[in-house]
Motif scaffolding. Sequence first.
Motif, PDB file in Angstrom:
ATOM      1  N   GLN A  20       1.299   6.540   2.596  1.00  0.00           N
ATOM      2  CA  GLN A  20       1.384   6.206   4.019  1.00  0.00           C
ATOM      3  C   GLN A  20       1.721   7.444   4.855  1.00  0.00           C
ATOM      4  O   GLN A  20       1.544   7.438   6.059  1.00  0.00           O
ATOM      5  CB  GLN A  20       2.475   5.132   4.182  1.00  0.00           C
ATOM      6  CG  GLN A  20       2.239   4.156   5.302  1.00  0.00           C
ATOM      7  CD  GLN A  20       3.128   2.927   5.158  1.00  0.00           C
ATOM      8  OE1 GLN A  20       3.294   2.396   4.064  1.00  0.00           O
ATOM      9  NE2 GLN A  20       3.709   2.479   6.247  1.00  0.00           N
TER      10      GLN A  20
ATOM     11  N   ALA B 216       4.354   2.177  11.232  1.00  0.00           N
ATOM     12  CA  ALA B 216       3.870   2.438   9.873  1.00  0.00           C
ATOM     13  C   ALA B 216       3.655   3.930   9.628  1.00  0.00           C
ATOM     14  O   ALA B 216       3.746   4.396   8.495  1.00  0.00           O
ATOM     15  CB  ALA B 216       2.582   1.665   9.619  1.00  0.00           C
TER      16      ALA B 216
ATOM     17  N   ARG C 275       2.086   4.116  -3.175  1.00  0.00           N
ATOM     18  CA  ARG C 275       1.527   3.507  -1.968  1.00  0.00           C
ATOM     19  C   ARG C 275       2.341   3.892  -0.729  1.00  0.00           C
ATOM     20  O   ARG C 275       1.797   4.234   0.312  1.00  0.00           O
ATOM     21  CB  ARG C 275       1.505   1.989  -2.145  1.00  0.00           C
ATOM     22  CG  ARG C 275       0.761   1.232  -1.100  1.00  0.00           C
ATOM     23  CD  ARG C 275       1.472  -0.062  -0.824  1.00  0.00           C
ATOM     24  NE  ARG C 275       2.704   0.183  -0.120  1.00  0.00           N
ATOM     25  CZ  ARG C 275       3.782  -0.565  -0.171  1.00  0.00           C
ATOM     26  NH1 ARG C 275       3.803  -1.632  -0.935  1.00  0.00           N
ATOM     27  NH2 ARG C 275       4.844  -0.271   0.528  1.00  0.00           N
TER      28      ARG C 275
ATOM     29  N   LEU D  97       1.369  -0.077  14.120  1.00  0.00           N
ATOM     30  CA  LEU D  97       0.741   1.121  13.552  1.00  0.00           C
ATOM     31  C   LEU D  97       1.639   2.342  13.702  1.00  0.00           C
ATOM     32  O   LEU D  97       1.773   3.160  12.806  1.00  0.00           O
ATOM     33  CB  LEU D  97      -0.593   1.400  14.240  1.00  0.00           C
ATOM     34  CG  LEU D  97      -1.733   0.461  13.899  1.00  0.00           C
ATOM     35  CD1 LEU D  97      -2.954   0.800  14.732  1.00  0.00           C
ATOM     36  CD2 LEU D  97      -2.073   0.545  12.430  1.00  0.00           C
TER      37      LEU D  97
ATOM     38  N   PHE E  12      -3.724   2.326   5.675  1.00  0.00           N
ATOM     39  CA  PHE E  12      -4.140   1.411   6.747  1.00  0.00           C
ATOM     40  C   PHE E  12      -3.905   1.979   8.144  1.00  0.00           C
ATOM     41  O   PHE E  12      -4.791   1.970   8.991  1.00  0.00           O
ATOM     42  CB  PHE E  12      -3.411   0.071   6.617  1.00  0.00           C
ATOM     43  CG  PHE E  12      -3.820  -0.932   7.650  1.00  0.00           C
ATOM     44  CD1 PHE E  12      -4.904  -1.764   7.427  1.00  0.00           C
ATOM     45  CD2 PHE E  12      -3.161  -1.018   8.868  1.00  0.00           C
ATOM     46  CE1 PHE E  12      -5.312  -2.670   8.387  1.00  0.00           C
ATOM     47  CE2 PHE E  12      -3.563  -1.919   9.836  1.00  0.00           C
ATOM     48  CZ  PHE E  12      -4.646  -2.752   9.587  1.00  0.00           C
TER      49      PHE E  12
ATOM     50  N   LEU F 276       7.799   1.224   3.472  1.00  0.00           N
ATOM     51  CA  LEU F 276       8.780   0.299   2.892  1.00  0.00           C
ATOM     52  C   LEU F 276       8.344  -0.121   1.489  1.00  0.00           C
ATOM     53  O   LEU F 276       7.184  -0.427   1.259  1.00  0.00           O
ATOM     54  CB  LEU F 276       8.882  -0.935   3.807  1.00  0.00           C
ATOM     55  CG  LEU F 276       9.729  -2.099   3.352  1.00  0.00           C
ATOM     56  CD1 LEU F 276      11.204  -1.755   3.415  1.00  0.00           C
ATOM     57  CD2 LEU F 276       9.449  -3.322   4.225  1.00  0.00           C
TER      58      LEU F 276
ATOM     59  N   MET G 235      -4.091   1.046   0.226  1.00  0.00           N
ATOM     60  CA  MET G 235      -3.643   0.205   1.344  1.00  0.00           C
ATOM     61  C   MET G 235      -2.649   0.954   2.220  1.00  0.00           C
ATOM     62  O   MET G 235      -2.516   0.673   3.410  1.00  0.00           O
ATOM     63  CB  MET G 235      -2.980  -1.068   0.820  1.00  0.00           C
ATOM     64  CG  MET G 235      -3.960  -2.050   0.253  1.00  0.00           C
ATOM     65  SD  MET G 235      -3.099  -3.517  -0.305  1.00  0.00           S
ATOM     66  CE  MET G 235      -4.359  -4.205  -1.378  1.00  0.00           C
TER      67      MET G 235
END
Lengths: 262, 331
Positions: free
Chosen positions: A154, A74, A150, A71, A101, A79, A98
């Motif tokens: 993040q 991320a 996406r 986590l 997350f 990526l 997503m």
Amino acid sequence: MIRAENLSFKYNGGEVLKNINISFKPGAVTGIIGPNGCGKTTLLKNISKQLSISEKTVFVEGVDIKKMGSLEIAKKIALVNQNNYIAFEFTAIDVVLMGRFAHLKRFQRESREDVAIAYECMRKTNTFEFKDKLVRELSGGELQRVMIARALCQKADIILLDEPVSQLDIHHQMEIMHIIKEASINEGLSVIMVLHDLNLAAQYSDEIILMKNGGVFKKGPPAEVINKPNIEHVYSVRPEIIKNPVTGRPFIIYYDNFSNQI
Amino acid sequence: MGHRSLYKFNIGLACFLIALAFFSYTIGVADISFTDAVRALFDTSALDGAHITILRGIRLPRVISCMVIGMGLSVAGSVFQALFKNQLAEPFILGISSGASLGAALAIIYSFDFYFYVFSGASIAAAVFSVITVIFILFAYKLVRHNTGTLLLIGSSISLFCSSITTLLISIHADKIKNITQWSIGSFSNAGWQKVYVTLPIIFIGVIIIFSFHRELNAISVGESEAKSFGVPVEKSTYILLLASSLIVAVAVASSGIIGFVGLIIPNAVRMVSGADFKKLLPTSALAGATLLLFCDTVGRVAFAPSEMPVGAVTALIGAPFFLYIILKRG
């Protein structure tokens, strides 16, 4: 930002990365170039801990990535892979969400804010208009933009991209490079991407890493790295390098190495 | 389908399921009137003792078993599909059921006549064998590195291997043939409250664990590398999900034998309505799975009354053509 120290990596077949020592420039676009099999993608997979690496070889803002949880990583590193085939009927917005997350707890629902972030990232990448379309029905360029949305969603400081434009036509290549560059300039994102097209790399990168045989051959601004002797040596082609009249960046014209006709 | 319309769809489905459950409970070979059946739910004093037994001791647990196991199998099926990134992954197709049959056949032939609670030696052996098969498939999956096409072939070869051993065992022990074949086609004819007491909590726990992993399931079904980059601890999540879903399958197999295709039909059909997002897919699949299995069992019970068609045969009858349809649609 990311730093690699004495980073080596072996697959079963043999050594792919050999004693790499580099630190990436924060807030900049770094292009990694080099011939096939020189370890570009492996380097990307090492600095994102996609592969299992040794201790004290990769550091993210000074912290050993080996000691960081998934986590935690991320939240720092996003990526975008090369192959983005998706087998199920996800919509574009499903995929972009997503990216949230790492910011959600197990029993937490996506909040309005999460959705707002996703929408914002989709607008930036011109994907908002088809947010409810199935990703399977998107064109290559559209899908790639969704993948970038996406990654932006993040909200990591660093984005890694593995050949983001290699399968697209020239218009879509430019579009995606532009989106990436904008994100870097406007949001201070650090971008590290593997590129095949040297002219694209020269045009859009602030810094170039030229790899050869698992090591870093040269690193620096495009004008310093992309010159005749370096390209000739690493790629075994006969290049002629001119200055791009619009951007002022180096522009390469290639001749093959196999004949004398120029 | 948007959030709101899917919500309405789920409510409609739930209402249909309740109506179906009620219908299934009131209908049967025994000549019991509708009003008596309804009355038996609330007040048993005025009714014939045998009728009470049929209604409350046989039909009611059977209806509940069907719903619980139908729910479990479809949720487990959708998990297998995400983990193996293949729409065709399903306990039956991956060879788990053949493993279970082999376990049951061995137990029947070598007379493991013990009972553990209400579960016979055969059903326990089947559950154990299904878990072993899952573990084997997982290792094979690690070995072929994400190649799901190969994985299905591995499933088929496990399936063929186990069923050929079962056939071999049957041919040597011809006297047991009836027990074994009966076992290999799932049926709810032996459902009872005691089985419900075991299957219901275990399947519910498994389903709740799986529900709570809906985001991991989304990420993993997109790709393991992607999931990792989102921050999903992929290996740990895979093991938890596999454990939960194979537990569901094992309990289902132990309680009612092999019921194939539910885990294939339901998630694939539901995905057409809900999309692939597991947050929407799982609840609708659970409801639809309960509905389908209860429907199949009711049909099997009523269609050729007084003889009964095992539910496993009914689901296979619907499932095999559906399987073909998905393959053809995928092109």
